[in-house]
Enzyme design. Sequence first.
Site, short mmCIF file in Angstrom:
data_model
loop_
_atom_site.label_atom_id
_atom_site.label_comp_id
_atom_site.label_asym_id
_atom_site.label_seq_id
_atom_site.Cartn_x
_atom_site.Cartn_y
_atom_site.Cartn_z
N MET A 90 0.70 -1.21 -0.19
CA MET A 90 -0.01 -0.23 -0.34
C MET A 90 0.92 1.34 0.09
O MET A 90 0.56 2.30 0.75
CB MET A 90 -0.80 0.02 1.11
CG MET A 90 -1.95 -1.05 1.01
SD MET A 90 -2.93 -0.96 -0.44
CE MET A 90 -4.39 -2.18 -0.33
N HIS A 108 -4.71 -4.79 -8.97
CA HIS A 108 -5.22 -3.63 -8.40
C HIS A 108 -6.86 -4.07 -8.35
O HIS A 108 -7.39 -4.49 -9.34
CB HIS A 108 -5.28 -2.01 -8.89
CG HIS A 108 -5.96 -1.00 -8.55
ND1 HIS A 108 -5.77 -0.29 -7.31
CD2 HIS A 108 -6.99 -0.51 -8.94
CE1 HIS A 108 -6.71 0.54 -7.19
NE2 HIS A 108 -7.39 0.42 -8.12
N GLY A 142 3.57 6.37 -11.68
CA GLY A 142 2.39 7.06 -11.35
C GLY A 142 1.50 6.02 -10.50
O GLY A 142 1.96 5.08 -10.13
C1 GAR Z 1 -6.31 -6.85 -2.71
O1 GAR Z 1 -7.48 -6.50 -2.86
C2 GAR Z 1 -5.28 -6.06 -3.72
O2 GAR Z 1 -5.76 -5.80 -5.09
C3 GAR Z 1 -5.45 -4.67 -3.27
O3 GAR Z 1 -5.37 -4.75 -1.62
C4 GAR Z 1 -5.86 -6.00 -1.38
C5 GAR Z 1 -4.77 -6.99 -0.66
O4 GAR Z 1 -5.28 -8.18 -0.38
N1 GAR Z 1 -4.36 -3.81 -3.69
C6 GAR Z 1 -4.61 -2.38 -3.73
O5 GAR Z 1 -5.59 -1.79 -3.56
C7 GAR Z 1 -3.40 -1.66 -4.27
N2 GAR Z 1 -3.84 -0.47 -4.76
P1 GAR Z 1 -4.39 -9.31 0.31
O6 GAR Z 1 -3.35 -8.75 1.19
O7 GAR Z 1 -5.10 -10.25 0.82
O8 GAR Z 1 -3.59 -9.75 -1.04
#
Ligand code: GAR
Length: 213
Positions: A90, A108, A142
């Site tokens: 993140m 994403h 970006g």
């Molecule tokens: C997932 O939904 C991923 O796509 C999102 O965070 C979550 C992580 O879940 N990523 C973002 O939003 C990046 N911008 P996880 O830790 O269970 O894989």
Amino acid sequence: MLRCGVLVSGRGSNLDALFQAKRRGDLPVEFVLVATDRPGVPAIINARNHGIPVWEASPQDFATREAFFSAMAETLHKAQVELVLLAGFMRILPASFIDRFPAIMNIHPALLPAFPGLHAQRQALEYGVRYTGCTVHFVDPGVDSGPIIAQAVVPILPDDDEDSLSARILIEEHKLYPACVRLYAEGRLQIEGRKVRILAPRESSEGSAGCGT
Ligand code: GAR
């Protein structure tokens, strides 16, 4: 085998989906390091349980953001990582970090370029779109803006809230990310400007990892 490093910040269900794909024999890569900006998160515990080396550090423990990312990049380099995978990581990567690796991928939870950044599922619900989904893309400096490799569509149901929608998107994420990593490991992704072409499988099973430009 392609040497992968994975960056995580939390739960790590995408990391686990990658591990499962490897265990099934669907992913011709080696996971050589899992790194986090949040020491002790479940993803790191899972990596340890799989016997994979981990690097855990808080940005607050470094003088600057650049110093944190420089230390992380150094560790990935020492592990000879060829492909960096963001799996629920993140933070925005600085250009100095991105430049140090042949390729970085991210997953994403939206159909980019719609709803980049945080809370993508909430953004989709609030906007009122009928369909959202997930996107795997190469990372550029970006925010969620690099060339798109693949997407999966998820319909929004009338009674969806953020949790129910996130859960259905996650099911697709867990299929899409390993599939994209596999394409890269087989040398089947070719970047042409903003577009990523997916090449047909080679005759021989000897894939050479990476992507052409
Ligand atoms: C997932 O939904 C991923 O796509 C999102 O965070 C979550 C992580 O879940 N990523 C973002 O939003 C990046 N911008 P996880 O830790 O269970 O894989």
